[in-house]
Design a protein around this motif. Structure first.
Motif, PDB file in Angstrom:
ATOM      1  N   ALA A 197       0.837  -1.199   0.000  1.00 12.20           N
ATOM      2  CA  ALA A 197       0.000   0.000   0.000  1.00 12.20           C
ATOM      3  C   ALA A 197       0.872   1.250   0.000  1.00 12.20           C
ATOM      4  O   ALA A 197       1.782   1.378   0.821  1.00 12.20           O
ATOM      5  N   ILE A 198       0.597   2.149  -0.914  1.00 13.06           N
ATOM      6  CA  ILE A 198       1.381   3.387  -1.036  1.00 13.06           C
ATOM      7  C   ILE A 198       0.647   4.504  -0.303  1.00 13.06           C
ATOM      8  O   ILE A 198      -0.405   4.967  -0.731  1.00 13.06           O
TER       9      ILE A 198
ATOM     10  N   THR B  93       8.000   5.186 -13.481  1.00  9.29           N
ATOM     11  CA  THR B  93       7.608   6.226 -12.532  1.00  9.29           C
ATOM     12  C   THR B  93       8.269   5.990 -11.178  1.00  9.29           C
ATOM     13  O   THR B  93       8.772   6.924 -10.538  1.00  9.29           O
ATOM     14  N   VAL B  94       8.270   4.734 -10.736  1.00 11.16           N
ATOM     15  CA  VAL B  94       8.913   4.395  -9.472  1.00 11.16           C
ATOM     16  C   VAL B  94      10.411   4.663  -9.552  1.00 11.16           C
ATOM     17  O   VAL B  94      11.012   5.237  -8.623  1.00 11.16           O
ATOM     18  N   ALA B  95      11.026   4.275 -10.669  1.00 10.91           N
ATOM     19  CA  ALA B  95      12.464   4.489 -10.835  1.00 10.91           C
ATOM     20  C   ALA B  95      12.797   5.980 -10.821  1.00 10.91           C
ATOM     21  O   ALA B  95      13.796   6.409 -10.230  1.00 10.91           O
TER      22      ALA B  95
ATOM     23  N   LEU C 213      10.120  15.431   2.883  1.00  8.86           N
ATOM     24  CA  LEU C 213       8.842  16.044   2.537  1.00  8.86           C
ATOM     25  C   LEU C 213       8.734  16.223   1.034  1.00  8.86           C
ATOM     26  O   LEU C 213       7.684  15.952   0.426  1.00  8.86           O
ATOM     27  N   ALA C 214       9.822  16.655   0.403  1.00 10.46           N
ATOM     28  CA  ALA C 214       9.816  16.836  -1.045  1.00 10.46           C
ATOM     29  C   ALA C 214       9.589  15.508  -1.762  1.00 10.46           C
ATOM     30  O   ALA C 214       8.885  15.449  -2.784  1.00 10.46           O
TER      31      ALA C 214
ATOM     32  N   ALA D  44       5.883  11.909  -4.642  1.00  4.45           N
ATOM     33  CA  ALA D  44       5.300  10.566  -4.726  1.00  4.45           C
ATOM     34  C   ALA D  44       3.826  10.585  -5.098  1.00  4.45           C
ATOM     35  O   ALA D  44       3.250   9.524  -5.375  1.00  4.45           O
ATOM     36  N   THR D  45       3.203  11.753  -5.113  1.00  6.26           N
ATOM     37  CA  THR D  45       1.804  11.817  -5.554  1.00  6.26           C
ATOM     38  C   THR D  45       1.659  11.304  -6.983  1.00  6.26           C
ATOM     39  O   THR D  45       0.575  10.860  -7.376  1.00  6.26           O
ATOM     40  N   ARG D  46       2.756  11.349  -7.755  1.00  2.54           N
ATOM     41  CA  ARG D  46       2.687  10.851  -9.136  1.00  2.54           C
ATOM     42  C   ARG D  46       2.471   9.331  -9.181  1.00  2.54           C
ATOM     43  O   ARG D  46       2.073   8.791 -10.219  1.00  2.54           O
ATOM     44  N   LEU D  47       2.722   8.643  -8.071  1.00  2.00           N
ATOM     45  CA  LEU D  47       2.511   7.192  -8.030  1.00  2.00           C
ATOM     46  C   LEU D  47       1.033   6.834  -7.978  1.00  2.00           C
ATOM     47  O   LEU D  47       0.667   5.688  -8.228  1.00  2.00           O
ATOM     48  N   LEU D  48       0.191   7.802  -7.604  1.00  2.00           N
ATOM     49  CA  LEU D  48      -1.225   7.508  -7.380  1.00  2.00           C
ATOM     50  C   LEU D  48      -2.114   8.281  -8.335  1.00  2.00           C
ATOM     51  O   LEU D  48      -3.207   8.729  -7.971  1.00  2.00           O
TER      52      LEU D  48
END
Length: 477
Positions: A211-212, A276-278, A312-313, A318-322
């Motif tokens: 879960a992200i 995206t993860v990379a 924090l950055a 990481a919002t791009r993961l969802l």
């Protein structure tokens, strides 16, 4: 960065000098319910709820746990130990008992989609007479509910799920702050004394599922008690996370029931692409945040403390993961893509029917599957339209939230143009423009200047604070 624009914490009189009426007008938010819908509510709540095949579960000492001052109480919970594991009783307000399919109230709630929260008052999905009274799981009141009973093994995994219509009676209305204090003092309410145990087990399972979850602080607008509004940064209490795990567990069980029956509606978020993860991992490395190549995003993000500027950055990036959240309706077998990347499993909304349209329909599907009977025709007729309706209302909710936060930011800084503030760079583009987070007051806004890099701590100068345009802007000092 998360945001919240719930009901005001101060009095209505205190907040009267500044309000959010311009946002209501600009976005065309409804002010009142149509007379026909209100008349329908009057007739419905005046009649006793049909008991029919409802189970009498009024002996269960259920409790509600919500933000302070909440009146639209969707859920009531009871956690007990069983011989090997735990048993969770989770009662959800049975809104379908009050809404006539095809009626005026049904039509208006389908138009609205969900409750919209503004600091000076909400725009409810259902009239207050229903959502805050007749259907709300208020303490000491016998209420119609959809009662989920979920047995967990010692590791927190579900081994048996039951859902049925019931009559319930909450014994206490609790709030997050009070529950947190009671747990810290070692005197929790008996009905949720085991919530920490189950919450921790479910958090461990979430990590195993991949879960992200983004550990972002939450901007919140509250009354300043003197006719205006202020921004605060509200940390999420651990008890909120534990309580949310009960809702997530129920939604995952509901999704499994729907998938097994080949009919329902899921909340879906596609899994992030490996590229995206990379890319996010490379960004973390550039910021000096350790992220071993074999560590999945769920674990890596959970180990990063978002209080640190560079972490924090990464959480913001990481919002791009969802991306790509939506709803998937199906009626002829399970869909090919049924996962919710943020949860790491299939998931359906079933626990907030007073505040969200789709939950009423999802509950009916699960009840029908559980009882091995056909799904009601009014549900089948609406399934195909639900993704669009919920998507539209989600977009509106996002607009409302962003506009209220922007308005409060401008109000809080209008007299401070020219001042300098320490800030963290959240996003940067070409080194000359980006977005920064200022901690006091907690503001997120665009910034210009040379050498901007994500995760940097910089001093910025406020150059724009315009309440009319709801605009705030900084430049590197």
């Amino acid at each position: 960065m998360a945001a919240a624009v719930g009901p005001p914490s101060g009095t209505g009189v205190a907040a009267a000098a500044q309000d959010f009426s311009a946002i209501r007008t600009e976005l065309g938010l409804p002010a009142d319910y149509p007379p026909a819908a209100l008349a329908e509510v009057e007739r419905t709540v005046a009649q006793p709820v049909p008991t029919g095949s409802r189970v009498d579960a009024t002996d269960l000492p259920l409790v509600t746990v919500d933000p302070p001052g909440a009146k639209d109480l969707d859920q009531a919970v009871l956690v007990r130990r069983r011989r090997r594991g735990y048993r969770i009783h989770y009662a959800i307000a049975d809104v379908a008992a009050f809404v006539r399919p095809g009626g005026a109230l049904d039509a208006e709630s389908r138009r609205r989609g969900q409750t919209l929260y503004l600091p000076d008052g909400n725009v409810p999905l259902h009239p207050a007479q229903l959502s805050e009274d007749a259907a709300s799981l208020l303490p000491g009141k016998v209420r119609a509910a959809v009662l989920w009973t979920i047995d967990l093994d010692p590791d927190g995994l579900p081994v048996r799920v039951d859902v049925r219509r019931a009559l319930v009676r909450s014994v206490a209305q609790l709030d997050y702050d009070g529950v947190q204090r009671s747990l810290e003092l070692g005197i929790p309410h008996p009905s949720i004394a085991l919530l920490p145990d189950v919450g921790r087990l479910r958090r461990e399972q979430a990590m195993r599922r991949g879960a992200i979850e983004l550990g972002l602080p939450e901007q919140q607008v509250e009354s300043d008690g003197a006719g205006g509004w202020r921004l605060v940064l509200r940390p999420r209490l651990v008890v909120e996370a534990w309580n949310a795990e009960i809702s997530l567990l129920t939604g995952m069980c509901a999704a499994e029931m729907m998938l097994s029956a080949g009919i329902g509606v899921l909340r879906t978020v596609p899994d992030p692409e490996p590229e995206t993860v990379a890319g996010l991992r490379r960004s973390a490395t550039r910021l000096g945040v350790a992220w071993p190549v074999d560590l999945p995003p769920a674990v890596a993000l959970a180990e990063m403390d978002p209080i640190r500027p560079e972490s924090l950055a990464v959480h913001v990036a990481a919002t791009r993961l969802l991306r790509g959240a939506g709803y998937t309706a199906f009626g002829d077998g399970a869909p090919a893509k049924a996962n919710h990347a943020g949860i790491g499993a299939s998931y359906a909304h079933v626990t907030a029917p007073l505040r969200r349209l789709v939950d009423r329909y999802s509950a009916e599907v699960c009840l029908a599957v559980s009882e091995d009977r056909p799904v009601p025709g009014w549900v089948l007729e609406a399934l195909a339209q639900l993704p669009s309706a919920m998507g539209s209302s989600d977009r509106m909710a996002g607009q409302v939230e962003r506009a209220c936060i922007a308005q409060a930011q401008a109000w809080s800084l209008v007299s401070r143009v020219g001042e300098e503030f320490p800030a963290t760079v959240l996003r940067a583009s070409n080194g000359v423009a980006g977005e920064v987070f200022v901690a006091a007051p907690p503001v997120i806004a665009r910034c210009t200047g040379d050498g901007l890099g994500e995760g940097q701590q910089v001093r910025v100068r406020l150059v724009v604070a315009d309440p009319e345009r709801r605009e705030v802007a900084f430049e590197v000092a």
